[in-house]
Scaffold this motif. Structure first.
Motif, PDB file in Angstrom:
ATOM      1  N   CYS A 419     -15.946  10.317  90.642  1.00  0.00           N
ATOM      2  CA  CYS A 419     -14.583  10.180  90.381  1.00  0.00           C
ATOM      3  C   CYS A 419     -14.538  11.965  89.789  1.00  0.00           C
ATOM      4  N   MET A 421     -12.117  12.177  88.329  1.00  0.00           N
ATOM      5  CA  MET A 421     -10.566  11.571  87.501  1.00  0.00           C
ATOM      6  C   MET A 421     -11.708  10.717  86.477  1.00  0.00           C
ATOM      7  N   LYS A 422     -10.738  10.598  85.270  1.00  0.00           N
ATOM      8  CA  LYS A 422     -11.899   9.525  84.254  1.00  0.00           C
ATOM      9  C   LYS A 422     -10.744   8.554  83.572  1.00  0.00           C
ATOM     10  N   CYS A 423      -9.377   7.774  84.914  1.00  0.00           N
ATOM     11  CA  CYS A 423      -9.441   6.723  83.665  1.00  0.00           C
ATOM     12  C   CYS A 423     -10.113   5.527  83.377  1.00  0.00           C
ATOM     13  N   CYS A 426     -11.669   2.188  84.502  1.00  0.00           N
ATOM     14  CA  CYS A 426     -11.898   1.872  85.619  1.00  0.00           C
ATOM     15  C   CYS A 426     -12.700   1.124  86.353  1.00  0.00           C
ATOM     16  N   ALA A 430     -16.162   3.779  87.436  1.00  0.00           N
ATOM     17  CA  ALA A 430     -16.655   5.503  87.622  1.00  0.00           C
ATOM     18  C   ALA A 430     -17.010   6.614  86.574  1.00  0.00           C
ATOM     19  N   PRO A 431     -15.732   6.318  85.993  1.00  0.00           N
ATOM     20  CA  PRO A 431     -16.002   7.909  84.251  1.00  0.00           C
ATOM     21  C   PRO A 431     -17.496   7.296  83.809  1.00  0.00           C
ATOM     22  N   GLY A 465     -14.164   4.745  96.333  1.00  0.00           N
ATOM     23  CA  GLY A 465     -15.021   4.945  95.290  1.00  0.00           C
ATOM     24  C   GLY A 465     -15.004   4.493  94.048  1.00  0.00           C
ATOM     25  N   GLY A 466     -14.827   4.920  92.814  1.00  0.00           N
ATOM     26  CA  GLY A 466     -14.787   6.722  92.743  1.00  0.00           C
ATOM     27  C   GLY A 466     -13.949   7.266  93.527  1.00  0.00           C
ATOM     28  N   ASN A 495      -7.694   8.972  95.405  1.00  0.00           N
ATOM     29  CA  ASN A 495      -6.474   9.430  94.633  1.00  0.00           C
ATOM     30  C   ASN A 495      -5.760  11.267  94.272  1.00  0.00           C
ATOM     31  N   TYR A 522      -1.374   8.365  89.937  1.00  0.00           N
ATOM     32  CA  TYR A 522      -1.155   8.514  88.555  1.00  0.00           C
ATOM     33  C   TYR A 522      -0.319   8.986  88.453  1.00  0.00           C
ATOM     34  N   PHE A 555      -2.742  -0.540  84.540  1.00  0.00           N
ATOM     35  CA  PHE A 555      -3.917  -1.459  85.003  1.00  0.00           C
ATOM     36  C   PHE A 555      -4.218  -2.225  84.958  1.00  0.00           C
TER      37      PHE A 555
HETATM   38  S1  SF4 Z   1     -11.736   5.627  90.619  1.00  0.00           S
HETATM   39 FE1  SF4 Z   1      -9.943   5.088  90.085  1.00  0.00          FE
HETATM   40  S2  SF4 Z   1      -9.293   4.183  89.095  1.00  0.00           S
HETATM   41 FE2  SF4 Z   1     -11.309   4.875  88.626  1.00  0.00          FE
HETATM   42  S3  SF4 Z   1     -11.575   7.241  87.604  1.00  0.00           S
HETATM   43 FE3  SF4 Z   1     -11.471   7.388  89.872  1.00  0.00          FE
HETATM   44  S4  SF4 Z   1      -9.508   7.564  90.182  1.00  0.00           S
HETATM   45 FE4  SF4 Z   1      -9.443   6.255  88.096  1.00  0.00          FE
END
Ligand code: SF4
Ligand code: SF4
Length: 664
Positions: A419, A421-423, A426, A430-431, A465-466, A495, A522, A555
């Motif tokens: 991804c 982003m790095k939530c 998650c 994904a991170p 995804g991701g 996202n 987000y 979350f």
């Molecule tokens: S998949 Fe969604 S929750 Fe997971 S890191 Fe990416 S944006 Fe964030």
């Protein structure tokens, strides 16, 4: 979309969608709210994907928890909006006649406000709460009403009563005009009325309907008022659009004109909307043929099921008490309608059957073939296992759903494991993923197989995804999934950060394949309004994920228990993802979205022994039943989830890729 309007806010309401807006108005109080919830659910489930369903509830002060529960019904339906208009300031109750019906509430009269309340609308459909949409209601809007102000369905029940009991009706009705209309079978039922508001505003005075209602005690209330004011200006719809749950074609109907008999037969065989009109035949009071076939299968999928079932059980108790006290014959005359008299086929037996069904409703799900949500065990042993998992008396519908094979498939697929982003925490890990792209030819093969197994029909499919937009072949995935699933809602869940830079070909693919772009918001600096406008520019349906345009600042975290000591049955039963977020990965279906992605966690931190028992190979499954069966039962990986300790409102933040983000 939600709005709770006070005062004259109805006047301000604008159509919720443009174009193709279908406005439908209801009126309800707290008692009828659950019943209306079931009707709304049926409308959502039968809706067409090309139209916008603009639902508006008129009320005189619904409790906040009722409003919240009704809003929950439409959640996840991208082309359905629900708004509330409090009309109490318009209603002077003192002259509204209700004395001849103990069960009538003032809300029945609210439909008379519609022509004055909504000046920005041209056509509106009114529906009573005690109805079920069996078919998409958009067809009603397509009728050519000619010069008529309203469209409605003939009230065949009144017509039959007039034919058989003319004198009594004349005496009671107190309106020669309405009696004449009825005799000429032009008297309509007001449970469904399509208003041509433009024409009405031209042809009748502001407030006329309400003033007429207040003018005298109309025996059939709002219905008499509408029949009086619109006499001669009514387009009659086929009665399958307001099919009353009463058998009308008996010997008392011998004098019906043949065309009415034919229409009633067609409606009975194939109703578009069923109306549970009569007080003691309401679905929450008696298990009639039409309530078992149409009402309960929808109700059981709604959050109102437990409450409605409780009402039914209470009513059953009351009948039993009356039976004991007064004897069967008297009970029958009290609780049945005139066409259900004793000489009709063994009514008492019918009631006894329905009572036992009501008393043992969970068990009857096993036996009663009419109920869709019966617990379908292939063998008695399977069925017992399911019931044991549930605890027979639990009645928790969510748990029932999780261990009940679905009828139609819904699934999601991760197009990209990584991804942009790095939530923190998650749910798809994904991170932790450096790079992982779904293989297009393999996925295409999987879509082909599933499309064949499920006849090209899915309830909903999410491409996610991701971040799915990172995949260079995203358009190919979208074309393929629509090709193999021509029927069903498909959403690309993103996202949104990459949307401003997507090529025209992406937007064209979404539009041509009827794929909605659903963005999760987000708390980051990003112009969400601009991408919404961009989607509109390209003619693509746009929505916020889960129908929420709120920014995702919290979350749901489902913590992993690395010891693997959890009871898989218990974890599965209490897991909101189980048999809901079904996920396709590498030609296999998993019952949830966590299990297929646990491998990312295991790669980084170790542990979590997965096996082939955790998913089903779609190429080796015999048929769709075997797949749906598999997805509805706990599986070994569930031993790593402590779903009871789920953390529902964890603050959103950036991931440091630490193990604690996903563990207890
Ligand atoms: S998949 Fe969604 S929750 Fe997971 S890191 Fe990416 S944006 Fe964030
Ligand atoms: S593996 Fe975990 S998330 Fe998946 S269904 Fe089982 S308990 Fe739920």
């Amino acid at each position: 979309m939600a709005e709770n309007c006070q005062g004259n806010a109805g006047v301000r309401l604008k159509p919720a969608f443009f174009p193709n807006n279908l406005p439908v108005v209801f009126s309800a109080d707290d008692f009828y709210a659950p019943v209306l919830g079931v009707l709304i659910k049926s409308i959502c489930e039968t809706r067409s994907f090309d139209m916008g369903y603009d639902l508006i509830i008129l009320h005189g002060g619904l409790a906040p928890n009722r409003i919240a529960a009704l809003l929950q019904v439409v959640q996840g339906y991208d082309n359905v909006s629900l708004r509330f208009v409090n009309v109490s300031m318009y209603v002077q109750e003192q002259n509204l006649y209700k004395a001849n019906r103990s069960d009538l509430s003032k809300e029945a009269y609210y439909r008379l406000l519609i022509p004055d309340l909504f000046p920005r609308y041209e056509k509106m459909l009114y529906l009573d709460c005690d109805m079920i949409a069996v078919e998409d209601i958009s067809a009603i809007f397509d009728v050519d009403m000619g010069d008529c102000c309203i469209a409605a369905v003939r009230d065949s029940y009144s017509f039959r009563s007039v034919l058989t009991e003319k004198d009594k009706i004349q005496k009671n009705a107190g309106s020669q005009e309405i009696l004449q209309a009825t005799l000429a079978h032009r008297y309509f039922n007001s449970g469904l009325v399509l208003f041509d508001l433009r024409r009405i505003r031209r042809e009748i005075d502001f407030g006329l309907l309400w003033k007429t209602a207040m003018a005298k005690p109309w025996p059939y209330h709002d219905q008499d008022v509408l029949n009086h004011v619109f006499a001669g200006c009514v387009h009659f719809l086929h009665c399958r659009w307001n099919f009353c749950d009463v058998i009308l074609l008996d010997k008392k109907s011998a004098d019906f004109p043949q065309e009415i008999k034919d229409e009633l037969s067609e409606a009975a065989a194939s109703p578009g909307i069923v109306h549970y009109l009569f007080p003691c035949r309401k679905p929450w009071q008696n298990a009639t043929k039409y309530s078992i076939a149409y009402f309960w299968p929808v109700a059981v999928r709604s959050s109102f099921y437990d409450e409605l079932l409780g009402r039914q059980l209470k009513f059953a108790e009351e009948i039993i008490i009356v039976k004991t006290r007064k004897g069967a014959d008297e009970t029958l005359s009290q609780f049945t309608h005139e066409e259900d008299t004793k000489d009709n086929v063994n009514q008492l037996t019918a009631y006894e059957i329905s009572l036992s069904q009501q008393r043992l409703i969970l068990q009857s799900m096993l036996q009663n073939k009419e109920l869709e949500y019966r617990l379908r065990g292939k063998t008695e042993e399977d069925a017992r296992r399911r019931l044991a998992l549930l605890g027979l008396t639990d009645g928790n519908v969510d748990k029932i759903r999780r261990v009940t094979p679905k009828r139609i498939l819904s699934f999601e697929i991760s197009i990209c494991g990584h991804c942009n982003m790095k939530c923190r925490g998650c749910a798809h890990f994904a991170p932790l993923v450096k790079e992982d792209y779904a293989d297009f030819p393999e996925t295409d093969r999987a879509f082909t197989r599933l499309g064949q197994l499920f006849n090209g029909e899915a309830e909903s499919i999410h491409l996610l995804g991701g971040e799915p937009l990172l995949h260079p072949q995203i358009n190919d995935f979208m074309k393929s999934v629509r090709r193999h699933f021509p029927v069903g809602r498909i959403e690309l869940v993103t996202n949104g950060l990459m949307l401003p830079n997507m090529e025209d070909s992406f937007w064209n693919t979404c539009r041509e394949n009827k794929i909605q772009v659903s963005v999760t918001k987000y708390p980051v600096e990003f112009d969400y309004i601009a991408v919404q406008a961009l989607a509109a520019y390209h003619g693509v349906v746009f929505g916020y994920y889960n129908n929420s345009d709120l920014t995702e600042v919290t979350f749901n975290r489902l913590p992993l228990d690395l010891s693997g000591a959890q009871d898989p049955d218990n974890s599965f039963l209490n897991c909101y993802l189980a048999n809901t977020c079904i996920t396709l990965k590498n030609g296999r279906l998993f019952p949830c979205s966590i299990a297929p992605n646990m491998a990312y966690f295991a790669e980084r931190f170790g542990g979590l022994d997965a096996s082939r028992e955790d998913s089903i190979d779609i190429f080796h499954a015999r048929d769709k039943e075997e797949i749906l069966e598999f997805l509805s039962l706990p599986f070994p990986l569930c031993r790593y989830c402590d779903s009871v300790k789920r953390i529902p409102f964890e603050q959103w933040g950036t991931s440091k890729c630490e193990i604690e983000e996903w563990t207890l």
